[in-house]
Design an enzyme around this catalytic site. Structure first.
Site, mmCIF file in Angstrom:
data_model
loop_
_atom_site.group_PDB
_atom_site.id
_atom_site.type_symbol
_atom_site.label_atom_id
_atom_site.label_comp_id
_atom_site.label_asym_id
_atom_site.label_seq_id
_atom_site.Cartn_x
_atom_site.Cartn_y
_atom_site.Cartn_z
ATOM 1 N N HIS A 118 43.459 -21.421 40.219
ATOM 2 C CA HIS A 118 42.365 -20.423 40.210
ATOM 3 C C HIS A 118 41.209 -20.854 39.305
ATOM 4 C CE1 HIS A 118 44.727 -17.443 42.481
ATOM 5 N NE2 HIS A 118 45.750 -17.877 41.777
ATOM 6 N N ASN A 139 46.418 -11.627 45.132
ATOM 7 C CA ASN A 139 45.690 -12.516 46.034
ATOM 8 C C ASN A 139 45.141 -11.709 47.204
ATOM 9 O OD1 ASN A 139 46.052 -15.035 44.739
ATOM 10 N ND2 ASN A 139 48.092 -15.273 45.633
ATOM 11 N N TYR A 162 51.249 -16.708 32.823
ATOM 12 C CA TYR A 162 49.831 -16.309 32.788
ATOM 13 C C TYR A 162 49.303 -16.154 31.360
ATOM 14 C CZ TYR A 162 48.986 -16.270 37.740
ATOM 15 O OH TYR A 162 48.791 -16.676 39.033
#
Ligand code: NDP
Length: 478
Positions: free
Chosen positions: A52, A125, A335
């Site tokens: 990303h 997403n 993350y």
């Protein structure tokens, strides 16, 4: 006009000419302005996200339109009409920070809701499912989406080699190679939480939940040749489209829906509801309308707001929780960890990531701690002197888990892994199916036949005409 200064605050007398020994001589080390200016420039880049990397974002507002308080006590959903500030970042996944917006790739759709109980991040997403269902496979999978170790080139063989050994990817592949794999910008696509999350209500009852954000701009996609043309002519196509629409007050909106499964139904439902390669069919769990997300303010500074925005599914609030989904569990670590690496351990105190409610904890120090670092307050617990304490309110009922600790593949079959890909194939209009099979066949160029044949057997298992269509394009007799 303000005076230009160096970082220590002293005014800059000449920002054009460096200090030299004579008018034609070399530069002097004592030109600390030049040294500082170059040194800062040399450090402007921070590590891009491993996935990303290329993205665009905007601020917005989430408004509750329907009451879902029987499912969740989360304050964000506490009353119809309640508004919460948000920041959303869209992205492609595999490409580098300068790559083309129109690449065939899932699109990241991450929203940070600055709720009055802390930040809740919905990091999903534009696809309801994913390629794999165990984070153990994630680094390997992403390697196949990047570049070959020797030539530094992307490789169709690398991708299909992995996918053909990972049949659970078929559902996501069907979305990826359909025209929804090349959405027409970020405004005209749906967002999905993808994982199964949980809701807990005021009675402390747990529900499993899937989040959907349906575009109010309509689903618009690009055909492959158009996406390829735009990649050359305007690689920032989606970034520009989003920025310009908001600049012109044409604010994009998405309707949020949830699917709700009572906790105990997970045990008997015929699909493993924690398998992120599967959807919950709407016929079984209908969409329940919740509210509207509107994006209405562009960033003023891309780096400060978009590049430094740090999203993580681990950012949750009371009333919203996790699930046993193994991909989700992996992301809960990965993350925030990637942001600690990119931005430093204090990344959550950067303005774009900072909660709007007060944050108190005993975390201290670390690189770039730029607030008062907790001042002189006690930095440990338990303590007679502590000025903060835990709430002593248990926010979730205990989750019943049984079984032996071991490494398990989900109990599944090729048929189960291809059924929903077949259902999606059959949702598509005939011209969309034609594009899908052509896109797949083109992406198989140069891939060894052994890999292609194995992969074709999966497409055929999903739907006989799906496999046959691709085989025909490739000139292969099944
Ligand atoms: P439904 O018939 O109830 O719904 C079909 C779903 O497919 C809608 O969500 C729709 O999204 C989506 N869809 C429509 N056209 C396309 C397209 N061209 N490309 C991709 N998606 C499209 O179906 P079920 O819930 O029974 O699911 C059938 C299949 O639909 C699934 O196997 C899955 O692949 C796909 N799907 C299902 C979703 C779910 O959460 N159940 C979500 C998204 C896709 P929209 O209304 O936005 O067009």
């Amino acid at each position: 006009m303000k005076k230009l200064t160096m970082s220590n605050g002293r005014e800059v007398e000449d920002n054009q000419n460096s200090v030299t020994a004579g008018s034609r001589g070399p530069v002097l080390m004592q030109d600390v302005l030049l040294m500082e200016k170059l040194a800062h420039f040399d450090r402007e880049e921070i590590p891009e996200r491993i996935v990303h990397a290329k993205g665009a974002g905007a601020h917005g507002t989430f408004t509750v339109t329907h009451d879902i308080t029987k499912y969740t006590k989360a304050s964000i959903f506490s009353e119809v009409g309640k508004k919460t500030e948000t920041f959303t970042r869209f992205s492609t996944v595999g490409g580098e920070r300068g790559s083309a917006d129109t690449a065939r790739d899932p699109r990241g759709f991450a929203t940070k809701f600055y709720t009055d109980e802390g930040n809740w991040d919905l990091v999903g997403n534009n696809t309801p499912v994913f390629f794999i269902r165990d984070a153990m496979k994630f680094p390997d999978f992403i390697h196949t989406q990047k570049r070959l170790p020797d030539s530094n080139l992307p490789s169709n063989t690398m991708k299909w080699d992995f996918w053909s050994k990972t049949p659970e990817s078929l559902h996501q592949l069907t979305t990826l190679f359909s025209n929804r794999g090349t959405p027409d910008g970020y405004r005209k696509m749906n967002g999905y939480g993808s994982h199964t999350y949980s809701f807990v209500n005021a009675e402390n009852e747990r529900y499993w939940v899937k989040f959907h954000l349906k575009t109010q701009q309509g689903n618009h996609t690009l055909r492959a040749n158009e996406a390829t043309r735009l990649a050359g002519e305007n690689p920032d196509y989606a970034t520009e489209d989003l920025f310009n629409a908001i600049q012109e007050s044409d604010f994009p909106k998405w309707t949020m829906y949830v699917q709700i499964m009572p906790e105990l139904e997970a045990e008997s439902y015929h699909i493993n509801p924690f398998d992120v390669t599967k959807v919950w069919p709407h016929g079984d769990y209908p969409l329940i309308e919740v509210g509207v997300l509107e994006l209405n303010k562009n960033p003023e500074n891309y780096f400060a707001e978009v590049e430094q925005a740090a999203f993580s599914p681990s950012n949750k609030v009371p009333g919203i929780g996790f699930s046993p989904d193994k991909m989700l569990q992996g992301r809960l670590f990965s993350y925030p960890d990637t942001q600690r690496y990119r931005l430093g351990v204090n990344y959550n105190s950067l303005p774009i990531n900072k909660a709007k409610n007060e944050v108190y904890n005993n975390y201290r120090n670390g690189y770039m701690r730029h607030d008062d670092n907790g001042g002189s307050s006690t930095n440990y617990e338990p303590s007679h002197f502590a000025s903060v304490s835990q709430t002593d309110v248990i926010n979730e009922p205990p989750l019943k888990i049984d079984g032996n600790a071991d490494r398990y593949n989900y109990d599944t079959s090729l048929e189960a892994d291809t059924t929903q890909a077949g259902a999606l194939y059959r949702v598509l209009a005939p011209h969309e199916r034609a594009d899908l099979v052509e896109n797949i066949a083109n992406a198989m160029a140069g891939v060894p036949e052994e890999i292609v044949r194995l992969q074709l057997s999966y497409f055929s298992c999903a739907d006989a005409s799906y496999g046959e269509g691709i085989a025909k394009h490739l000139g292969i007799k099944l």
